[in-house]
Design an enzyme around this catalytic site. Structure first.
Site, PDB file in Angstrom:
ATOM      1  N   SER A 136     -26.530   8.424  17.194  1.00 52.19           N
ATOM      2  CA  SER A 136     -25.654   9.546  16.845  1.00 52.19           C
ATOM      3  C   SER A 136     -24.387   9.425  17.671  1.00 52.19           C
ATOM      4  O   SER A 136     -24.389   8.768  18.729  1.00 52.19           O
ATOM      5  CB  SER A 136     -26.364  10.855  17.198  1.00 52.19           C
ATOM      6  OG  SER A 136     -25.475  11.953  17.129  1.00 52.19           O
ATOM      7  N   TYR A 149     -31.560  16.692  22.498  1.00 52.12           N
ATOM      8  CA  TYR A 149     -31.020  15.731  21.525  1.00 52.12           C
ATOM      9  C   TYR A 149     -30.033  14.777  22.195  1.00 52.12           C
ATOM     10  O   TYR A 149     -30.120  13.558  22.044  1.00 52.12           O
ATOM     11  CB  TYR A 149     -30.348  16.517  20.393  1.00 52.12           C
ATOM     12  CG  TYR A 149     -29.927  15.693  19.192  1.00 52.12           C
ATOM     13  CD1 TYR A 149     -30.833  15.421  18.167  1.00 52.12           C
ATOM     14  CD2 TYR A 149     -28.631  15.209  19.071  1.00 52.12           C
ATOM     15  CE1 TYR A 149     -30.446  14.682  17.055  1.00 52.12           C
ATOM     16  CE2 TYR A 149     -28.242  14.473  17.966  1.00 52.12           C
ATOM     17  CZ  TYR A 149     -29.153  14.213  16.948  1.00 52.12           C
ATOM     18  OH  TYR A 149     -28.767  13.481  15.856  1.00 52.12           O
TER      19      TYR A 149
HETATM   20  N1  LIG Z   1     -27.386  14.451   9.878  1.00 53.56           N
HETATM   21  C1  LIG Z   1     -26.548  14.159  10.853  1.00 53.56           C
HETATM   22  O1  LIG Z   1     -25.457  14.734  10.971  1.00 53.56           O
HETATM   23  C2  LIG Z   1     -26.879  13.082  11.834  1.00 53.56           C
HETATM   24  C3  LIG Z   1     -25.839  12.566  12.616  1.00 53.56           C
HETATM   25  C4  LIG Z   1     -26.123  11.565  13.533  1.00 53.56           C
HETATM   26  C5  LIG Z   1     -27.418  11.103  13.655  1.00 53.56           C
HETATM   27  N2  LIG Z   1     -28.404  11.621  12.884  1.00 53.56           N
HETATM   28  C6  LIG Z   1     -29.762  11.093  13.068  1.00 53.56           C
HETATM   29  O2  LIG Z   1     -30.203  10.536  11.860  1.00 53.56           O
HETATM   30  C7  LIG Z   1     -31.629  10.600  11.806  1.00 53.56           C
HETATM   31  C8  LIG Z   1     -32.048  11.201  10.474  1.00 53.56           C
HETATM   32  O3  LIG Z   1     -31.549  12.520  10.376  1.00 53.56           O
HETATM   33  P1  LIG Z   1     -31.278  13.249   8.979  1.00 53.56           P
HETATM   34  O4  LIG Z   1     -30.039  14.034   9.181  1.00 53.56           O
HETATM   35  O5  LIG Z   1     -31.397  12.295   7.847  1.00 53.56           O
HETATM   36  O6  LIG Z   1     -32.505  14.290   8.998  1.00 53.56           O
HETATM   37  P2  LIG Z   1     -33.482  14.844   7.834  1.00 53.56           P
HETATM   38  O7  LIG Z   1     -34.057  16.100   8.371  1.00 53.56           O
HETATM   39  O8  LIG Z   1     -32.801  14.864   6.516  1.00 53.56           O
HETATM   40  O9  LIG Z   1     -34.602  13.716   7.785  1.00 53.56           O
HETATM   41  C9  LIG Z   1     -35.414  13.445   8.901  1.00 53.56           C
HETATM   42  C10 LIG Z   1     -36.739  12.904   8.408  1.00 53.56           C
HETATM   43  O10 LIG Z   1     -37.549  12.675   9.578  1.00 53.56           O
HETATM   44  C11 LIG Z   1     -38.857  13.139   9.288  1.00 53.56           C
HETATM   45  N3  LIG Z   1     -39.562  13.532  10.491  1.00 53.56           N
HETATM   46  C12 LIG Z   1     -39.343  14.657  11.236  1.00 53.56           C
HETATM   47  N4  LIG Z   1     -40.259  14.713  12.222  1.00 53.56           N
HETATM   48  C13 LIG Z   1     -41.062  13.613  12.090  1.00 53.56           C
HETATM   49  C14 LIG Z   1     -42.180  13.139  12.792  1.00 53.56           C
HETATM   50  N5  LIG Z   1     -42.712  13.818  13.820  1.00 53.56           N
HETATM   51  N6  LIG Z   1     -42.767  11.984  12.380  1.00 53.56           N
HETATM   52  C15 LIG Z   1     -42.263  11.315  11.316  1.00 53.56           C
HETATM   53  N7  LIG Z   1     -41.200  11.721  10.605  1.00 53.56           N
HETATM   54  C16 LIG Z   1     -40.622  12.875  10.990  1.00 53.56           C
HETATM   55  C17 LIG Z   1     -38.656  14.339   8.372  1.00 53.56           C
HETATM   56  O11 LIG Z   1     -39.835  14.632   7.628  1.00 53.56           O
HETATM   57  C18 LIG Z   1     -37.504  13.877   7.504  1.00 53.56           C
HETATM   58  O12 LIG Z   1     -37.945  13.227   6.335  1.00 53.56           O
HETATM   59  C19 LIG Z   1     -32.074  11.408  13.026  1.00 53.56           C
HETATM   60  O13 LIG Z   1     -32.494  10.542  14.059  1.00 53.56           O
HETATM   61  C20 LIG Z   1     -30.796  12.137  13.417  1.00 53.56           C
HETATM   62  O14 LIG Z   1     -30.786  12.443  14.789  1.00 53.56           O
HETATM   63  C21 LIG Z   1     -28.165  12.595  11.970  1.00 53.56           C
END
Ligand SMILES: NC(=O)c1ccc[n+]([C@@H]2O[C@H](COP(=O)([O-])OP(=O)(O)OC[C@H]3O[C@@H](n4cnc5c(N)ncnc54)[C@H](O)[C@@H]3O)[C@@H](O)[C@H]2O)c1
Length: 254
Positions: A136, A149
């Site tokens: 991130s 986080y």
């Molecule tokens: N969305 C953003 O703005 C953003 C920005 C930078 C980084 N990220 C990172 O990207 C990654 C994905 O985030 P996203 O925004 O797609 O989130 P999201 O909530 O859309 O998807 C996350 C997925 O992880 C799964 N998950 C949650 N807890 C879990 C567990 N204990 N075991 C297995 N799976 C689990 C959920 O079921 C879900 O399908 C994360 O690591 C997040 O920190 C997101």
């Protein structure tokens, strides 16, 4: 899609965590389109989603071992690991629950560690191994109310650097993709939490809090992150290791 994209990755095998939603789902779809066999691990696996659905609570270290083993058993190889599963918790430090701190550290930091530990022998055998963490912009800069986080994301960048040094001799390239805000359910859930903590309306949160640090005032789409992952996973990514691959719309340019 160019034939180059397909040929580059076709026949490889990947494990993508958090693959049922958001960025992970877009990554699994993109890799599958390029001819990669994908094990799609998630707490809530989607049998209709991309890849072979695999249920795992990756806050449990042993579930990470099981996910790697399942990918190798299913595909007979493992070339690409995308450590993506994540959750968020927004709270001021004095109210931050220890249990949520521990969950975020387990999922955002210990899970990538366990995935690497378990996948390493098989990645060594791959002709073009990639270990890619979806970190991130919060691996590089902090925001208030996100102690767990930000700490975990900074930590996982340290892990990525360490793995790059350890994997270099075996050709295992390790990177941390560092996006700013991406339009996913994780962000949509956060808007309500941020509104409460900052005392703002949800519309104000998007404009004044989420997009405030970015020079470019728009959310990134999951497919844009997936494109970067596909590039890093393919031959174009062959010179990237031990680095954040930052796509933060000017956030850390300040
Ligand atoms: N969305 C953003 O703005 C953003 C920005 C930078 C980084 N990220 C990172 O990207 C990654 C994905 O985030 P996203 O925004 O797609 O989130 P999201 O909530 O859309 O998807 C996350 C997925 O992880 C799964 N998950 C949650 N807890 C879990 C567990 N204990 N075991 C297995 N799976 C689990 C959920 O079921 C879900 O399908 C994360 O690591 C997040 O920190 C997101």
């Amino acid at each position: 899609m160019s034939s180059e994209q397909t040929d580059d990755l076709a026949g490889r095998a990947a494990l993508v965590t958090g693959a049922a939603s958001g960025i992970g789902r877009a990554v699994a779809e993109r890799l599958e389109r390029a001819g990669v066999s994908v094990l799609a691990a998630d707490l809530n696996p989607d049998p209709d989603g991309p890849g072979v659905a695999f249920g795992a609570d990756l806050t449990d270290p042993q579930a990470n071992v099981a996910a790697v083993a399942a990918a190798i058993e299913r595909f007979g190889r493992l070339d690409i690991v995308v450590a993506n599963a994540g959750v968020q918790h927004v709270a001021p430090i004095e109210e931050f629950p220890l249990e949520r701190w521990q969950t975020l550290i387990a999922l955002l930091l210990t899970s990538p560690f366990m995935l690497a530990k378990q996948a390493w022998p098989e990645l060594r055998r791959s002709p073009a191994a990639r270990f890619i963490v979806i970190a991130s912009a919060h691996a590089l800069a902090a925001s208030p109310y996100k102690a767990a986080y930000v700490s975990a994301k900074h930590g996982v960048l340290g892990l990525v650097k360490t793995l790059a040094l350890e994997g270099a001799a075996d050709g295992i390239m390790t990177t941390a993709v560092c996006p700013a805000y991406v339009r996913t359910p994780l962000v949509e859930r956060q808007i309500a939490d941020q509104a409460r903590v900052h005392g703002l309306s949800e519309a104000e949160v998007t404009e004044r809090v989420l997009l405030a640090p970015q020079a470019v005032k728009r959310l990134i789409e999951p497919a844009e992150v997936a494109e970067v992952v596909a590039f890093l996973a393919g031959s174009g990514g062959g010179a990237f290791t031990g680095v954040p691959v930052t796509m933060d719309q000017g956030w850390t340019a300040h």
